[in-house]
Scaffold this motif. Sequence first.
Motif, PDB file in Angstrom:
ATOM      1  N   ASP A 317     -89.655   1.004  45.786  1.00 31.08           N
ATOM      2  CA  ASP A 317     -88.431   1.268  46.544  1.00 31.08           C
ATOM      3  C   ASP A 317     -88.360   0.355  47.753  1.00 31.08           C
ATOM      4  O   ASP A 317     -89.254   0.368  48.605  1.00 31.08           O
ATOM      5  N   SER A 319     -85.281  -0.043  50.334  1.00 29.62           N
ATOM      6  CA  SER A 319     -83.941   0.494  50.553  1.00 29.62           C
ATOM      7  C   SER A 319     -83.663   0.664  52.036  1.00 29.62           C
ATOM      8  O   SER A 319     -84.574   0.678  52.867  1.00 29.62           O
ATOM      9  N   SER A 328     -80.354  -0.301  47.558  1.00 31.09           N
ATOM     10  CA  SER A 328     -81.744  -0.219  47.093  1.00 31.09           C
ATOM     11  C   SER A 328     -82.073  -1.325  46.103  1.00 31.09           C
ATOM     12  O   SER A 328     -81.191  -1.901  45.457  1.00 31.09           O
ATOM     13  N   LYS A 330     -85.340  -2.068  43.194  1.00 23.95           N
ATOM     14  CA  LYS A 330     -86.573  -1.678  42.515  1.00 23.95           C
ATOM     15  C   LYS A 330     -86.906  -2.752  41.487  1.00 23.95           C
ATOM     16  O   LYS A 330     -86.026  -3.497  41.045  1.00 23.95           O
TER      17      LYS A 330
END
Length: 462
Positions: A317, A319, A328, A330
């Motif tokens: 993560d 964010s 965000s 990933k």
Amino acid sequence: MKKTLLAVAMASALLAIPSHAQDAAPAATPAPAPAPVPPAAPPKPPEIFKPETSATLRAAQKEFDLAAGKEVNVGKKLELYTKFQFSPELQPKLKEIFGTERPLAIRRVANGPKGQINYVGSLAPYTYLQGNGTDFTWTEMAVKLSTDKAGRALNTDSTWPSLMVTRPGGSLSFNDISMTTRAVYGADQVGYGTALIKVGSVVVRDSAPGSREIKEMMRFEGVEAKSDVRRRGAMAEIVYSNTIKAIVVGDERVERSNFAIRITNVPAKALAEMTKQLRDQQGSNMEDQAEVKRTLKTMTDFGKRMIAAGATLFIDDISAAYRGNVASLKGRVRFQKVVEADFGNLNALMKKIAAHFEVRVPVALVRDVARVFAGKSVDPSAPDAAKQIDAGADAMVSMVVGKTVSGGFGTLVQDELRTVIDIKDGKVTVNGKPVEVPAGVVNSLKAQPAPQPAEQPAPPAQ
């Protein structure tokens, strides 16, 4: 962390090239041309530590490392430090920096966790006037340490109410600092466990050019950093995370930022060998430059072994939240079937990268950021300033969303821009659409480093 917040970032550089002067006709005596004014040199960044301070801190670390030698038992090392005295040459230098010849002295105590050997220590409050414009002021730091009777565990708990770094016209302050570590050293002498650092706030204060008034420029609230090293059979896992509850810059506030990654499939044997090499290095009396060079080589070799073993970097993560909306990222990054020859060819190594990223940015976040930029170009005293800002923000949102979706670089799902970025076999795709890598990047990968002169044997030690 604020990088995630800004969906669109632009950078440009302009290079002015003076034209060649033309020959003047000798009909009349021309007025002398004004002498060119050399461009003002960029301001020199403030010096954090003067060379003498850095040298003293390195010397203190080295003296204790030499005294401890290759000792790995935590209890014995702690007991050694309770009686350790720095050299007569170093003591006055340490007293100048810390106000004492024995900074962070510790002593053994009877109370503490049952079954543990316990120590306490402290660093007295002090102001270090460094003499180079950068000074340090701190309150008392308190430390508790404990180990088990086998000397394999190390637990620390420390608190530090405040540390301030000051210079003319500004300051940087750290408030409500605490650190907790829990580690157990295995048979391979690697410390597996956790470390947690918390800082209540970090405040940057500065003065505007031409002004003596010092104002708060930036503030970070609720900073936490955590690391975790875990053993999983023949492999190890390294986990790191950093969170900030709020980032305040002027009137703008980022409500939250998060950065969490982990590296899996790290060969435990390679980790143990790197730890041993670094420990042996600490126990040797090496020159500073030689020590840095050897450390870099040790870390580079460890990185190569991780890559060859198939280590994977997971981005769990990254964010940030702004006005209630969260952007965000990933993903994961790894290398495919790397062989030893690839490490000598950066272009070949880059083609072995296999990466996958997922990006999500709410349209509302794009609009909020667009309003900030639009507001900077509008006269706030104008009667229709609000309408101008709204129009500018709408135009920017339409451009960003329109080009992203119509260009096939992303999709719009529930008022959220989403895209997927993949890198494999030297090729990049965005939302499934091939993207050409800029020629400058390709050429830089193909470039070979300049040949380095052969090392000369060091003269014998006197």
